[in-house]
Design an enzyme around this catalytic site. Sequence first.
Site, PDB file in Angstrom:
ATOM      1  N   ARG A   1      -4.579  -2.979  -0.873  1.00  0.00           N
ATOM      2  CA  ARG A   1      -5.798  -2.339  -1.354  1.00  0.00           C
ATOM      3  C   ARG A   1      -6.866  -2.495  -0.277  1.00  0.00           C
ATOM      4  O   ARG A   1      -6.987  -3.563   0.344  1.00  0.00           O
ATOM      5  CB  ARG A   1      -6.301  -2.980  -2.659  1.00  0.00           C
ATOM      6  CG  ARG A   1      -5.510  -2.582  -3.889  1.00  0.00           C
ATOM      7  CD  ARG A   1      -5.719  -1.112  -4.287  1.00  0.00           C
ATOM      8  NE  ARG A   1      -4.973  -0.738  -5.480  1.00  0.00           N
ATOM      9  CZ  ARG A   1      -3.767  -0.187  -5.481  1.00  0.00           C
ATOM     10  NH1 ARG A   1      -3.139   0.063  -4.349  1.00  0.00           N
ATOM     11  NH2 ARG A   1      -3.176   0.133  -6.627  1.00  0.00           N
TER      12      ARG A   1
ATOM     13  N   GLU B   1     -12.026   4.481   0.163  1.00  0.00           N
ATOM     14  CA  GLU B   1     -11.114   5.645   0.127  1.00  0.00           C
ATOM     15  C   GLU B   1     -11.338   6.551  -1.080  1.00  0.00           C
ATOM     16  O   GLU B   1     -10.941   7.722  -1.068  1.00  0.00           O
ATOM     17  CB  GLU B   1      -9.647   5.180   0.136  1.00  0.00           C
ATOM     18  CG  GLU B   1      -9.189   4.535  -1.167  1.00  0.00           C
ATOM     19  CD  GLU B   1      -7.714   4.159  -1.155  1.00  0.00           C
ATOM     20  OE1 GLU B   1      -7.281   3.485  -0.217  1.00  0.00           O
ATOM     21  OE2 GLU B   1      -7.010   4.541  -2.113  1.00  0.00           O
TER      22      GLU B   1
ATOM     23  N   HIS C   1      -3.113   6.481   1.847  1.00  0.00           N
ATOM     24  CA  HIS C   1      -2.535   5.917   0.622  1.00  0.00           C
ATOM     25  C   HIS C   1      -1.235   6.636   0.242  1.00  0.00           C
ATOM     26  O   HIS C   1      -1.104   7.176  -0.853  1.00  0.00           O
ATOM     27  CB  HIS C   1      -3.544   5.972  -0.538  1.00  0.00           C
ATOM     28  CG  HIS C   1      -3.345   4.865  -1.525  1.00  0.00           C
ATOM     29  ND1 HIS C   1      -4.363   4.141  -2.069  1.00  0.00           N
ATOM     30  CD2 HIS C   1      -2.209   4.342  -2.068  1.00  0.00           C
ATOM     31  CE1 HIS C   1      -3.881   3.243  -2.909  1.00  0.00           C
ATOM     32  NE2 HIS C   1      -2.558   3.349  -2.922  1.00  0.00           N
TER      33      HIS C   1
HETATM   34  P1  NAD Z   1       3.226  -8.250  -7.329  1.00  0.00           P
HETATM   35  O1  NAD Z   1       2.365  -8.516  -8.502  1.00  0.00           O
HETATM   36  O2  NAD Z   1       4.707  -8.210  -7.503  1.00  0.00           O
HETATM   37  O3  NAD Z   1       2.914  -9.314  -6.172  1.00  0.00           O
HETATM   38  C1  NAD Z   1       1.632  -9.720  -5.826  1.00  0.00           C
HETATM   39  C2  NAD Z   1       1.736 -11.137  -5.293  1.00  0.00           C
HETATM   40  O4  NAD Z   1       0.448 -11.530  -4.830  1.00  0.00           O
HETATM   41  C3  NAD Z   1       2.153 -12.152  -6.369  1.00  0.00           C
HETATM   42  O5  NAD Z   1       3.219 -12.952  -5.897  1.00  0.00           O
HETATM   43  C4  NAD Z   1       0.898 -12.989  -6.587  1.00  0.00           C
HETATM   44  O6  NAD Z   1       1.163 -14.349  -6.913  1.00  0.00           O
HETATM   45  C5  NAD Z   1       0.243 -12.873  -5.221  1.00  0.00           C
HETATM   46  N1  NAD Z   1      -1.176 -13.194  -5.230  1.00  0.00           N
HETATM   47  C6  NAD Z   1      -2.082 -13.039  -6.230  1.00  0.00           C
HETATM   48  N2  NAD Z   1      -3.289 -13.480  -5.822  1.00  0.00           N
HETATM   49  C7  NAD Z   1      -3.133 -13.935  -4.567  1.00  0.00           C
HETATM   50  C8  NAD Z   1      -4.005 -14.525  -3.623  1.00  0.00           C
HETATM   51  N3  NAD Z   1      -5.290 -14.766  -3.917  1.00  0.00           N
HETATM   52  N4  NAD Z   1      -3.507 -14.866  -2.418  1.00  0.00           N
HETATM   53  C9  NAD Z   1      -2.209 -14.649  -2.109  1.00  0.00           C
HETATM   54  N5  NAD Z   1      -1.318 -14.099  -2.956  1.00  0.00           N
HETATM   55  C10 NAD Z   1      -1.785 -13.747  -4.165  1.00  0.00           C
HETATM   56  O7  NAD Z   1       2.682  -6.889  -6.717  1.00  0.00           O
HETATM   57  P2  NAD Z   1       3.463  -5.866  -5.766  1.00  0.00           P
HETATM   58  O8  NAD Z   1       4.204  -4.878  -6.607  1.00  0.00           O
HETATM   59  O9  NAD Z   1       4.186  -6.616  -4.711  1.00  0.00           O
HETATM   60  O10 NAD Z   1       2.224  -5.085  -5.127  1.00  0.00           O
HETATM   61  C11 NAD Z   1       1.299  -5.719  -4.256  1.00  0.00           C
HETATM   62  C12 NAD Z   1       0.089  -4.830  -4.076  1.00  0.00           C
HETATM   63  O11 NAD Z   1       0.480  -3.644  -3.385  1.00  0.00           O
HETATM   64  C13 NAD Z   1      -0.511  -4.318  -5.395  1.00  0.00           C
HETATM   65  O12 NAD Z   1      -1.504  -5.211  -5.856  1.00  0.00           O
HETATM   66  C14 NAD Z   1      -1.104  -2.993  -5.031  1.00  0.00           C
HETATM   67  O13 NAD Z   1      -2.480  -3.166  -4.799  1.00  0.00           O
HETATM   68  C15 NAD Z   1      -0.427  -2.615  -3.708  1.00  0.00           C
HETATM   69  N6  NAD Z   1       0.302  -1.345  -3.782  1.00  0.00           N
HETATM   70  C16 NAD Z   1       0.012  -0.377  -2.868  1.00  0.00           C
HETATM   71  C17 NAD Z   1       0.706   0.832  -2.895  1.00  0.00           C
HETATM   72  C18 NAD Z   1       0.441   1.914  -1.891  1.00  0.00           C
HETATM   73  O14 NAD Z   1       0.883   3.064  -2.076  1.00  0.00           O
HETATM   74  N7  NAD Z   1      -0.245   1.658  -0.802  1.00  0.00           N
HETATM   75  C19 NAD Z   1       1.678   1.044  -3.877  1.00  0.00           C
HETATM   76  C20 NAD Z   1       1.964   0.023  -4.780  1.00  0.00           C
HETATM   77  C21 NAD Z   1       1.268  -1.172  -4.726  1.00  0.00           C
END
Ligand code: NAD
Length: 331
Positions: A233, A262, A294
């Site tokens: 994000r 964005e 994105h």
């Molecule tokens: P997920 O929930 O499986 O994993 C997120 C991880 O981050 C978890 O292990 C959690 O413990 C950890 N976390 C939470 N707070 C934290 C902190 N302060 N410091 C370090 N780690 C922390 O999520 P995911 O499916 O792996 O997705 C991750 C991110 O990717 C989402 O939050 C979303 O914003 C982003 N995303 C982007 C796109 C894109 O098209 N660009 C698509 C999907 C997801």
Amino acid sequence: MKVAVFSTKAYDETHLNKFNEGKHEFTYIPARLTKLTASLADGHEAICCFVNDQLSTECIEIMANYGVQYIAMRCAGYNNVDLNACAQHNIKVVRVPEYSPYAVAEHAVALMMDLNRNIHRAFSRVREHYYILDGLLGFDMYGKTIGVIGTGKIGVCLIKIMLGFGCKVVAYDLYPSDEVKALGVDYRSLNDLYKLSDVISLHCPLNSDTHHMINAAALNKMKKGVMIINTSRGGLVDTVAVIEGLKTEQIGHLGLDVYEEETDLFFEDFSNTILQDDVFARLLTFSNVVITGHQAFFTREALDAISKVTLNNLTALELGDLDKACLIPFP
Ligand code: NAD
């Protein structure tokens, strides 16, 4: 169920229709949800939204007044949803927690490899029959240290790919995972990760703890010439600090699929207008910065999965079968 689908693109319509089998009645609305477009939800029990729809306190109140009972996010992140307001109006919110973590992880690697080997510059040079290699020098990924922040579904996929490249991986997460430890990855403090990594890839959610985590102080702890990749994000990165880091060459490469401002930019056609965002304009001037709008999630497999889970969520909500819906808990 009658569902108003905001921020609809042709591909959303195609994929939702593909799996709907007449169960739900969709009104496809190309506009983003804002307080100005919120009235389009009138007459619908549910709305279906995406990453840049504004599910603010005000919009949720308007939704509640129109009798909207459900919000189906067709994405994983929900940092744009005021959950307190939803709780207050008892509007249930569902999401797609996992569609294709491979899509996002593979896009992070695409940005990494493009930046490392200067593919974006090479592409233009070859088209101009300019075959000079100066300025295109890359580095072997093999043996380099990749710092992965957030080792959830996407982080784990990325780690496996990077291990396949022969990289070392260090990780940081509030909740270290056994699966990741079993891969031989070292969980380190954030400061250690900054100090050790040649490439840092962000895969944690955006919240009040992680907002601007990549700021001037963090950049100063990193290796000179570090590569930073953000497919998570935009708000994780302090863009002004990062621009300064690029100017001083503290950052060697920057790959972004997301940008903190964005919302008013991505997913729309501004090709005939003058860019008003000076910070974004400055980012675009660096030859060692690659930005995509994105699109990390944007694979056929991911769109199929998003549609199927969204439809299942809506059906489960309609039937009151809450155990089968991917509900976001209220705070
Ligand atoms: P997920 O929930 O499986 O994993 C997120 C991880 O981050 C978890 O292990 C959690 O413990 C950890 N976390 C939470 N707070 C934290 C902190 N302060 N410091 C370090 N780690 C922390 O999520 P995911 O499916 O792996 O997705 C991750 C991110 O990717 C989402 O939050 C979303 O914003 C982003 N995303 C982007 C796109 C894109 O098209 N660009 C698509 C999907 C997801």
